[in-house]
Structures are given as C-alpha cells and as structure tokens.
Design an enzyme around this catalytic site. Structure first.
Site, PDB file in Angstrom:
ATOM      1  N   SER A  72      56.665  34.800   2.936  1.00 51.16           N
ATOM      2  CA  SER A  72      57.939  35.072   2.263  1.00 51.16           C
ATOM      3  C   SER A  72      59.100  34.875   3.233  1.00 51.16           C
ATOM      4  CB  SER A  72      57.976  36.510   1.716  1.00 51.16           C
ATOM      5  OG  SER A  72      57.915  37.454   2.782  1.00 51.16           O
ATOM      6  N   ASP A 108      49.757  35.906   7.551  1.00 51.55           N
ATOM      7  CA  ASP A 108      50.474  36.993   6.891  1.00 51.55           C
ATOM      8  C   ASP A 108      49.498  38.093   6.537  1.00 51.55           C
ATOM      9  OD1 ASP A 108      52.123  38.551   4.926  1.00 51.55           O
ATOM     10  OD2 ASP A 108      53.469  36.837   5.134  1.00 51.55           O
ATOM     11  N   ASP A 158      46.978  40.661  10.721  1.00 47.30           N
ATOM     12  CA  ASP A 158      47.823  41.772  11.140  1.00 47.30           C
ATOM     13  C   ASP A 158      48.237  41.485  12.580  1.00 47.30           C
ATOM     14  OD1 ASP A 158      48.983  44.106  12.044  1.00 47.30           O
ATOM     15  OD2 ASP A 158      47.313  45.420  11.491  1.00 47.30           O
ATOM     16  N   VAL A 159      49.493  41.126  12.780  1.00 43.78           N
ATOM     17  CA  VAL A 159      49.922  40.691  14.112  1.00 43.78           C
ATOM     18  C   VAL A 159      49.821  41.789  15.165  1.00 43.78           C
ATOM     19  CG1 VAL A 159      51.434  38.868  13.239  1.00 43.78           C
ATOM     20  CG2 VAL A 159      52.361  41.177  13.612  1.00 43.78           C
ATOM     21  N   CYS A 177      57.700  35.305  12.620  1.00 40.60           N
ATOM     22  CA  CYS A 177      58.597  35.856  11.606  1.00 40.60           C
ATOM     23  C   CYS A 177      58.100  37.178  11.019  1.00 40.60           C
ATOM     24  CB  CYS A 177      58.800  34.859  10.471  1.00 40.60           C
ATOM     25  SG  CYS A 177      59.720  33.376  10.932  1.00 40.60           S
ATOM     26  N   SER A 235      66.988  40.289  15.854  1.00 37.58           N
ATOM     27  CA  SER A 235      67.952  40.689  14.829  1.00 37.58           C
ATOM     28  C   SER A 235      69.250  41.070  15.523  1.00 37.58           C
ATOM     29  CB  SER A 235      67.422  41.891  14.039  1.00 37.58           C
ATOM     30  OG  SER A 235      68.456  42.493  13.266  1.00 37.58           O
ATOM     31  N   TYR A 293      63.917  50.076  14.359  1.00 41.29           N
ATOM     32  CA  TYR A 293      64.075  48.641  14.160  1.00 41.29           C
ATOM     33  C   TYR A 293      64.863  48.020  15.313  1.00 41.29           C
ATOM     34  CZ  TYR A 293      65.087  44.266  11.684  1.00 41.29           C
ATOM     35  OH  TYR A 293      65.183  42.944  11.331  1.00 41.29           O
ATOM     36  N   LYS A 308      63.513  45.204  18.040  1.00 39.52           N
ATOM     37  CA  LYS A 308      64.153  43.895  18.160  1.00 39.52           C
ATOM     38  C   LYS A 308      64.835  43.727  19.523  1.00 39.52           C
ATOM     39  CE  LYS A 308      62.960  42.321  14.126  1.00 39.52           C
ATOM     40  NZ  LYS A 308      62.000  41.199  14.012  1.00 39.52           N
TER      41      LYS A 308
END
Length: 253
Positions: free
Chosen positions: A15, A36, A57-58, A84, A146, A159, A163
C-alpha cells in the site's frame, strides 16, 4: 544505476508509498519483490505489476532472512532495496490515563527503526557480494524517515524517535558501505496521501492540506516513487536525507 533488468525489494509494498514505488520500479523494467506483513495486499499489487509478494515482518530477523532468500531464489540478488514498511502509533508520553505504555513505544521502534536496520543490514550484505557495475556501484538502499524526525508533534514521541533514528542511520551506513559501492539514502516525507491519512475525516484532511505551503495539498505516493527513481539513477546521491514535504514545518500540535 539504471533500474532496468535489476532485482528490487520493497518493504511495505502492499500500500501507499511502497506500492507506488513497486509500480514505478516494475514500470522501469525491474524485477520487484514486495514484502509486507499483509501478504494479501502485497499480492494484489504484485499481480498488477508482474512481481512477487512475500509475507514479512521487518522487525523479525528470521522473517526478513527468509523473505530475502525467497526473493533471491526467484529474481536473483537485489541491487535495489526500498524500506517503506512502518507504523504510526499516537500517544502522549504522559496522558490522562498515565504514562505511555512501554510496549506500544517499543513496537513503533521495532518496526520503524529496527525493521529498517534489519532490511538494511541483510540487503547490504547481499549487495556487497555482487559484481560491480560500471562506475563500481553494486547497489542502492533507500530508507523512509519522516518530517516528524525533525518536528515531532505532541503525541508523536514514539514515531518521531523511530524516524529520527532512521535519519541518523543514513550517513554512518553510507560511509561504511562506500567500500562496496553500495549507496544509502533516506527520504523524509511530509504529509502524503497514504491509507493512514486518507482514512481520516475529510475536514482533518482539508486542514492538513491547508498547512502545506506549496503545493497546497497532500503529497501523492507517486511523488515519493519519483524521488526513489532519481536516487537510484543519480550515483552522486549518497548518505543524505531529502525532505519531500512542500516546505511544511510541523507545528507542536
């Protein structure tokens, strides 16, 4: 490095920016493996572009090792890797119900930062063993940070921290992998029209769009993919973080 004829892996390929990147790479002639945690979503995109979908699962070492081995078996060793995959869990450090749950903080760090590093280390290891292309290049890895890494808002502690780690990873990784001819770049998107944002009420989307100086709208995932393409093709881009944000600077809330 030209994209055509090379193998690529894209995490979070089911996505948003991952799917747009997978479509761009396939359109440029790459063999694309979409990794993904939602394999069904990745399979839908993979069928569209003639790629392969792999559940992954990264944040789990074994899961990524298995996924990259499967991608290599079907497409050959990857020279392009784009990270991503990510999650965003909002929550104040100290809220009305007490301090932020530590497990929630760890989950964001595990997926966004540890997951990025996990794919980075394994992809770079595979690239380092490949024959060099013209100019000595063996591969390129693009990570996703981000603007929250620089202007994290209230409620974005986990978050922003995750990042920020991705941002800090770019230069030391690029310096270390320089001897192999493997480049590392990071994109720091602003407000992009991903499923997470598009799931918000329209009035919230309108408010967010109005906060972007120019262009005065949400970014499109295809614009992220376009930047990935330029990074791959421009060999002088290495060890840097590029903001893709329409000049936005996030406010405290």
């Amino acid at each position: 490095m030209q994209i055509q004829g090379h193998s690529a892996i894209v995490t979070g390929g089911g996505s948003g920016m991952g799917a747009a990147t997978a479509r761009m790479l396939a359109g440029c002639g790459a063999r694309v493996a979409l990794l993904d945690v939602n394999r069904g979503a990745a399979a839908t995109v993979a069928q569209e572009i003639g790629g392969i979908a792999i559940g992954c699962d990264v944040s789990d070492a074994g899961s990524v090792e298995s996924a990259l081995a499967e991608a290599r078996a079907q497409h050959g060793a990857a020279r392009i890797a784009v990270n991503c995959a990510g999650v965003a869990t909002a929550g104040r450090i100290v809220g009305r119900d007490g301090p932020l749950d530590l497990a929630a903080f760890k989950r964001v760090i595990d997926v966004n930062l540890v997951g990025t590093f996990n794919v980075l280390r394994l992809a770079a290891f595979g690239m380092s063993a490949l024959d060099p292309l013209e100019g000595g290049e063996r591969g390129v890895i693009v990570n996703t940070a981000s603007v929250a890494a620089f202007e994290g808002q209230i409620g974005q502690a986990a978050y922003a921290a995750s990042k920020g780690g991705v941002v800090s990873l770019a230069l030391p990784a690029a310096r270390e992998f320089a001897r192999f001819g493997v480049r590392v770049m990071t994109i720091a998107p602003g407000l992009i029209a991903t499923p997470m944002l598009l799931g918000m009420p329209q009035e919230v989307q309108d408010s967010l769009s109005a906060s972007v100086p120019f262009p005065n709208r949400l970014g499109d995932p295809s614009e992220y993919a376009l930047l990935v393409r330029h990074i791959v093709e421009n060999a002088m881009l290495n060890g840097e973080v590029i903001r893709l944000d329409g000049a936005i600077r996030m406010q405290p809330r």
